[in-house]
Design an enzyme around this catalytic site. Sequence first.
Site, short mmCIF file in Angstrom:
data_model
loop_
_atom_site.label_atom_id
_atom_site.label_comp_id
_atom_site.label_asym_id
_atom_site.label_seq_id
_atom_site.Cartn_x
_atom_site.Cartn_y
_atom_site.Cartn_z
N HIS A 79 0.84 -1.20 0.00
CA HIS A 79 0.00 0.00 0.00
C HIS A 79 0.87 1.25 0.00
O HIS A 79 0.59 2.22 -0.71
CB HIS A 79 -0.94 -0.01 1.21
CG HIS A 79 -1.64 1.29 1.43
ND1 HIS A 79 -2.58 1.79 0.56
CD2 HIS A 79 -1.51 2.21 2.43
CE1 HIS A 79 -3.01 2.96 1.02
NE2 HIS A 79 -2.38 3.23 2.14
N ASP A 82 2.28 1.86 -3.41
CA ASP A 82 1.21 2.37 -4.28
C ASP A 82 0.93 3.84 -3.98
O ASP A 82 0.78 4.66 -4.89
CB ASP A 82 -0.04 1.53 -4.09
CG ASP A 82 -1.18 1.96 -4.98
OD1 ASP A 82 -0.96 2.09 -6.21
OD2 ASP A 82 -2.30 2.17 -4.45
#
Length: 117
Positions: A79, A82
């Site tokens: 995450h 990203d």
Amino acid sequence: MDEDNKLIPVAMQIILHAGDARTKANQALDAVEVNDYEKASKLIKEARENIAQAHQAQTDIIQGEAAGEVYEPCLLFTHAQDTLMTIMTEVNLTERLIQLFNGLNSRFEAIEHNHLN
């Protein structure tokens, strides 16, 4: 989520630095809105510094793994990567928008100056 996972604190560093970059980029756009290009330039420079810090944290992990360090898989780290990639794009786009608006503003000022003289 395993609290002993070495990637968790690094992921948090990445997310925090990237988030700071997003905040600075948004503040830079606010400055553009009131034609304060000097402030916008300063803020986008700070955003780039935040991105560099986040990117360095990610790079340290990648280099560690390349050197043989084994990390437990971590969804939070994925995450974070990203998030970093997304915000890097936002900062790049913001920087370009600042350049475009500054150029347009300069042209409008020149036209206005010519009409007044």
